[in-house]
Design a protein around this motif. Structure first.
Motif, mmCIF file in Angstrom:
data_model
loop_
_atom_site.group_PDB
_atom_site.id
_atom_site.type_symbol
_atom_site.label_atom_id
_atom_site.label_comp_id
_atom_site.label_asym_id
_atom_site.label_seq_id
_atom_site.Cartn_x
_atom_site.Cartn_y
_atom_site.Cartn_z
ATOM 1 N N LEU A 46 0.767 -1.165 -0.043
ATOM 2 C CA LEU A 46 0.052 0.080 0.009
ATOM 3 C C LEU A 46 1.026 1.192 -0.249
ATOM 4 C CD1 LEU A 46 -2.899 1.352 0.378
ATOM 5 C CD2 LEU A 46 -2.455 1.254 2.814
ATOM 6 N N ALA A 47 1.772 1.143 0.796
ATOM 7 C CA ALA A 47 2.763 2.584 0.897
ATOM 8 C C ALA A 47 3.394 2.775 -0.458
ATOM 9 C CB ALA A 47 3.708 2.327 2.100
ATOM 10 N N ILE A 48 3.870 1.706 -0.969
ATOM 11 C CA ILE A 48 4.541 1.793 -2.216
ATOM 12 C C ILE A 48 3.734 2.195 -3.306
ATOM 13 C CG2 ILE A 48 5.898 0.688 -4.220
ATOM 14 C CD1 ILE A 48 7.076 -1.138 -2.065
ATOM 15 N N PHE A 49 2.639 1.816 -3.509
ATOM 16 C CA PHE A 49 1.557 2.256 -4.245
ATOM 17 C C PHE A 49 1.000 3.620 -4.177
ATOM 18 C CE2 PHE A 49 -3.005 2.693 -5.744
ATOM 19 C CZ PHE A 49 -2.976 2.236 -6.879
ATOM 20 N N MET A 50 0.933 4.312 -2.767
ATOM 21 C CA MET A 50 0.378 5.542 -2.616
ATOM 22 C C MET A 50 1.801 6.351 -3.110
ATOM 23 S SD MET A 50 -1.942 4.797 0.550
ATOM 24 C CE MET A 50 -2.175 6.522 0.962
ATOM 25 N N ALA A 51 2.885 6.222 -2.779
ATOM 26 C CA ALA A 51 3.816 6.861 -3.125
ATOM 27 C C ALA A 51 3.845 6.955 -4.658
ATOM 28 C CB ALA A 51 5.170 6.394 -2.375
ATOM 29 N N ASP A 52 3.745 6.100 -5.304
ATOM 30 C CA ASP A 52 3.921 5.892 -6.757
ATOM 31 C C ASP A 52 2.985 6.538 -7.591
ATOM 32 O OD1 ASP A 52 6.651 4.823 -6.743
ATOM 33 O OD2 ASP A 52 5.637 2.691 -7.070
ATOM 34 N N ILE A 53 1.865 6.684 -7.038
ATOM 35 C CA ILE A 53 0.568 7.342 -7.743
ATOM 36 C C ILE A 53 0.611 8.838 -8.046
ATOM 37 C CG2 ILE A 53 -0.957 5.208 -7.691
ATOM 38 C CD1 ILE A 53 -2.603 6.893 -5.552
ATOM 39 N N SER A 54 0.247 9.405 -8.910
ATOM 40 C CA SER A 54 0.253 10.810 -9.278
ATOM 41 C C SER A 54 -0.471 11.561 -7.825
ATOM 42 C CB SER A 54 -0.277 11.181 -10.480
ATOM 43 O OG SER A 54 0.225 10.536 -11.643
ATOM 44 N N PRO A 55 0.205 12.355 -7.440
ATOM 45 C CA PRO A 55 -0.334 13.145 -6.381
ATOM 46 C C PRO A 55 -1.679 13.743 -6.495
ATOM 47 C CG PRO A 55 1.784 14.065 -6.956
ATOM 48 C CD PRO A 55 1.504 13.040 -7.658
ATOM 49 N N ASP A 56 -1.775 14.404 -7.812
ATOM 50 C CA ASP A 56 -2.980 15.151 -8.217
ATOM 51 C C ASP A 56 -4.357 14.288 -8.412
ATOM 52 O OD1 ASP A 56 -1.506 14.092 -10.509
ATOM 53 O OD2 ASP A 56 -2.792 15.536 -11.816
ATOM 54 N N TYR A 57 -4.347 13.009 -8.334
ATOM 55 C CA TYR A 57 -5.518 12.102 -8.443
ATOM 56 C C TYR A 57 -6.071 11.798 -7.033
ATOM 57 C CZ TYR A 57 -4.568 11.156 -13.347
ATOM 58 O OH TYR A 57 -4.303 11.236 -14.776
ATOM 59 N N PRO A 58 -7.547 11.920 -7.016
ATOM 60 C CA PRO A 58 -8.043 11.513 -5.642
ATOM 61 C C PRO A 58 -7.860 10.168 -5.349
ATOM 62 C CG PRO A 58 -9.445 12.570 -7.400
ATOM 63 C CD PRO A 58 -8.245 12.271 -8.228
ATOM 64 N N LEU A 59 -7.861 10.033 -3.928
ATOM 65 C CA LEU A 59 -7.736 8.652 -3.316
ATOM 66 C C LEU A 59 -8.933 8.642 -2.095
ATOM 67 C CD1 LEU A 59 -4.733 6.558 -2.680
ATOM 68 C CD2 LEU A 59 -6.381 6.924 -0.800
ATOM 69 N N LEU A 60 -9.639 7.425 -2.076
ATOM 70 C CA LEU A 60 -10.573 7.081 -1.371
ATOM 71 C C LEU A 60 -10.295 5.778 -0.763
ATOM 72 C CD1 LEU A 60 -13.563 7.931 -0.134
ATOM 73 C CD2 LEU A 60 -14.438 6.565 -2.204
ATOM 74 N N ALA A 61 -10.291 5.788 0.600
ATOM 75 C CA ALA A 61 -10.262 4.418 1.376
ATOM 76 C C ALA A 61 -11.841 4.130 1.510
ATOM 77 C CB ALA A 61 -9.609 4.569 2.613
ATOM 78 N N LEU A 62 -12.157 2.583 1.150
ATOM 79 C CA LEU A 62 -13.305 2.078 1.187
ATOM 80 C C LEU A 62 -13.491 0.884 2.195
ATOM 81 C CD1 LEU A 62 -16.246 1.788 0.351
ATOM 82 C CD2 LEU A 62 -15.543 0.446 -1.784
ATOM 83 N N GLY A 63 -13.889 1.082 3.179
ATOM 84 C CA GLY A 63 -14.304 -0.442 4.045
ATOM 85 C C GLY A 63 -15.445 -1.142 3.659
ATOM 86 N N LEU A 64 -16.609 -1.460 4.595
ATOM 87 C CA LEU A 64 -17.751 -2.205 4.142
ATOM 88 C C LEU A 64 -18.646 -1.378 3.409
ATOM 89 C CD1 LEU A 64 -18.354 -4.159 7.354
ATOM 90 C CD2 LEU A 64 -16.927 -4.908 5.308
ATOM 91 N N GLY A 65 -18.428 0.006 2.976
ATOM 92 C CA GLY A 65 -19.322 0.915 2.251
ATOM 93 C C GLY A 65 -20.667 0.989 2.924
ATOM 94 N N SER A 66 -20.814 0.862 4.099
ATOM 95 C CA SER A 66 -22.104 1.021 4.948
ATOM 96 C C SER A 66 -22.621 2.394 5.289
ATOM 97 C CB SER A 66 -21.856 0.060 6.269
ATOM 98 O OG SER A 66 -20.871 0.774 7.248
ATOM 99 N N ASN A 67 -21.500 3.324 5.259
ATOM 100 C CA ASN A 67 -22.249 4.782 5.601
ATOM 101 C C ASN A 67 -21.637 5.545 4.707
ATOM 102 O OD1 ASN A 67 -21.411 7.288 8.229
ATOM 103 N ND2 ASN A 67 -23.485 6.081 7.763
ATOM 104 N N MET A 68 -22.056 5.407 3.068
ATOM 105 C CA MET A 68 -21.506 6.052 2.003
ATOM 106 C C MET A 68 -22.456 6.057 0.818
ATOM 107 S SD MET A 68 -17.964 5.223 -0.013
ATOM 108 C CE MET A 68 -16.925 5.840 1.579
ATOM 109 N N ILE A 69 -22.647 7.245 0.288
ATOM 110 C CA ILE A 69 -23.131 7.162 -1.180
ATOM 111 C C ILE A 69 -22.169 7.404 -2.156
ATOM 112 C CG2 ILE A 69 -24.705 8.385 -2.529
ATOM 113 C CD1 ILE A 69 -26.545 9.418 -0.114
#
Length: 301
Positions: A46-69
């Protein structure tokens, strides 16, 4: 649709899916796709992936998706979903547990019971994962995460690791100061000594109360609006005549007015518009402006 530029210097070891539908991953079963869905193999991945992706792209963490639209236009960036590698729970000492960011509230409370740790039974009632609990200061039945959290381990948006203490998270009601784009990979909770039988009895009481009062077997998103200070959101909604209110296949639950339901084929736009209508009606009736508790993310179609 824009694509997320991922460096090939360190190919991810986890699963990377382009154009991944998110509706199957959230409780409302509505919404669009993510540009990229990443399910990391472990924290280093995860750490390597987040360091490598372009910093201007949005990132969202998703769990069980129970409190989200997830809006119908989808998420224009990366969604990180923590799987089994992040779902472990280990006992640190007589009253402390270290829990993976992907561990469910049911698992955490059950492990606490087995270890004779009381005080975290309330997590049994929150349909989500540790990462979401920490981010939103999840709570129920008179307790919140701030009452039991010691510290949490996060991967920041630039891929660096950080350990954040309770004070650094700046908790208020259903809110934290967790840095934007950070992903919670583990959290340490501290309870108090207890008897397993009494802990189980409290968990059973909470489960029975939830079953009796909430539409748990429906496509829903949990509590929709925050409780205003000294008031109950459901009571304000009911008093404004919104119980059972519909917009297409989106409905205000007749069982619990602070829950919205997808009765079948509601779009995320239907659900969000219904919520906005509830806010307007409550404001007109009582003068109180409800605030969304459910996270609304992505792009409107």
């Amino acid at each position: 649709m824009n694509t997320v530029r991922i460096s090939r210097q360190h190919p991810p070891r986890g699963r990377v899916t382009a154009g991944a539908p998110l509706a199957p991953l959230v409780w409302f079963k509505s919404g669009g796709a993510a540009n990229i869905l990443f399910e990391p193999a472990d924290v280093e991945d995860l750490a390597i992936f987040m360091a490598d992706i372009s910093p201007d792209y949005p990132l969202l963490a998703l769990g069980l998706g129970s409190n989200m639209i997830v809006r119908d236009g989808g998420w224009p960036g990366v969604v990180v979903r923590l799987g089994k590698a992040f779902a472990g729970v280990e006992q640190v000492d007589a009253t402390t547990l270290r829990c993976g960011g992907g561990a469910s509230g049911i698992l955490v409370s059950s492990k606490a019971r087995d270890a004779g740790i009381a005080g975290v039974e309330f997590l049994r009632s929150i349909p989500g994962t540790v990462g979401g609990f920490v981010r939103m200061n999840g709570g129920a039945y008179g307790r919140e995460v701030k009452d039991v959290l010691v510290e949490c381990d996060v991967v920041l948006r630039d891929g660096t690791r950080a350990m954040l203490t309770l004070d650094e998270l700046g908790y208020t009601y259903r809110h934290s100061e967790l840095p934007e784009g950070a992903v919670v990979v583990s959290a340490t909770f501290r309870g108090e000594p207890g008897e397993a039988q009494a802990i189980q009895a409290e968990m059973d009481r909470i489960a029975a109360e939830r079953e009796a009062s909430q539409p748990l077997r429906s496509k829903t998103g949990g509590s929709t609006f925050k409780n205003p200070a000294g008031l109950k959101a459901w009571a304000l909604i009911d008093a404004a005549g919104c119980r059972g209110l519909r917009k297409g296949d989106a409905q205000v639950s007749e069982k619990h007015c602070n829950f919205l339901l997808n009765l079948g084929s509601a779009t995320s736009a239907d659900i969000e518009a219904l919520g906005d209508e509830v806010i307007e009606k409550v404001k007109a009736h009582s003068g109180v402006t409800l605030e969304w508790e459910i996270q609304r993310v992505g792009v409107k179609a």
